[in-house]
Design an enzyme around this catalytic site. Structure first.
Site, PDB file in Angstrom:
ATOM      1  N   GLY A 163       0.663  -1.677  -0.104  1.00 46.82           N
ATOM      2  CA  GLY A 163       0.012   0.634   0.266  1.00 46.82           C
ATOM      3  C   GLY A 163       0.734   0.801   0.014  1.00 46.82           C
ATOM      4  N   CYS A 164       1.822   1.354   0.800  1.00 53.03           N
ATOM      5  CA  CYS A 164       2.549   2.157   0.806  1.00 53.03           C
ATOM      6  C   CYS A 164       3.684   2.662  -0.295  1.00 53.03           C
ATOM      7  CB  CYS A 164       3.750   2.202   2.008  1.00 53.03           C
ATOM      8  SG  CYS A 164       2.935   1.810   3.275  1.00 53.03           S
ATOM      9  N   SER A 165       3.924   1.506  -0.930  1.00 50.11           N
ATOM     10  CA  SER A 165       5.428   1.405  -2.264  1.00 50.11           C
ATOM     11  C   SER A 165       3.972   2.003  -3.850  1.00 50.11           C
ATOM     12  CB  SER A 165       5.989   0.337  -2.440  1.00 50.11           C
ATOM     13  OG  SER A 165       6.186  -0.214  -2.130  1.00 50.11           O
TER      14      SER A 165
END
Length: 143
Positions: free
Chosen positions: A33-35
């Protein structure tokens, strides 16, 4: 391969003194999700954030400094002008009340904020929806 020097201590309040900054925190570098969403939203928004007076964008996670540096380089975020900082001790995470309950290691709950001269003017929580913390929410608040 990058030449990873020893990590340097950064005093956040000194770094952001006298500046308008956007800071966003993620549960972990290189996580899906962060990437795929959170970080790219800030990479794509750099010009718009600067047009609204944001002088510095900072990404922070509880990963160590080497992982944060590698993620910044690998993702293109560092090239876009985003500074990647480690909260390896979790001190910032704890002070912001953003400790995520995970059994592996301390993780930071997703957030973003805008601060001017060290004073938070806007805070965005992922409590209701993760996308609330992405760059479009920050930009909308700066209208």
């Amino acid at each position: 391969q990058p030449d990873y020097g020893p990590p340097k201590e950064v005093k956040l309040l000194e770094l952001i003194a006298g500046k308008k900054v956007a800071i966003f925190g993620v549960p972990g570098a290189f996580t899906p999700g962060c990437s795929k969403s959170h970080l790219p939203s800030f990479i794509e928004a750099q010009d718009d954030l600067k047009a609204k007076g944001v002088e510095l964008t900072i990404c922070v996670a509880t990963n160590d400094a080497f992982v944060m540096e590698a993620w910044g380089n690998d993702s293109g975020g560092a090239d876009a002008g985003i500074m990647f900082l480690s909260d390896g001790t979790g001190e910032l995470t704890e002070k912001l009340g953003l400790v995520m309950d995970k059994p592996v290691m301390m993780r930071m709950n997703r957030f973003s904020l805008v601060a001017e001269d060290g004073i938070v003017t806007h805070f965005f929580s992922a409590e209701e929806e993760q996308s609330n913390t992405w760059a479009p929410s920050v930009l909308a608040a700066l209208e």
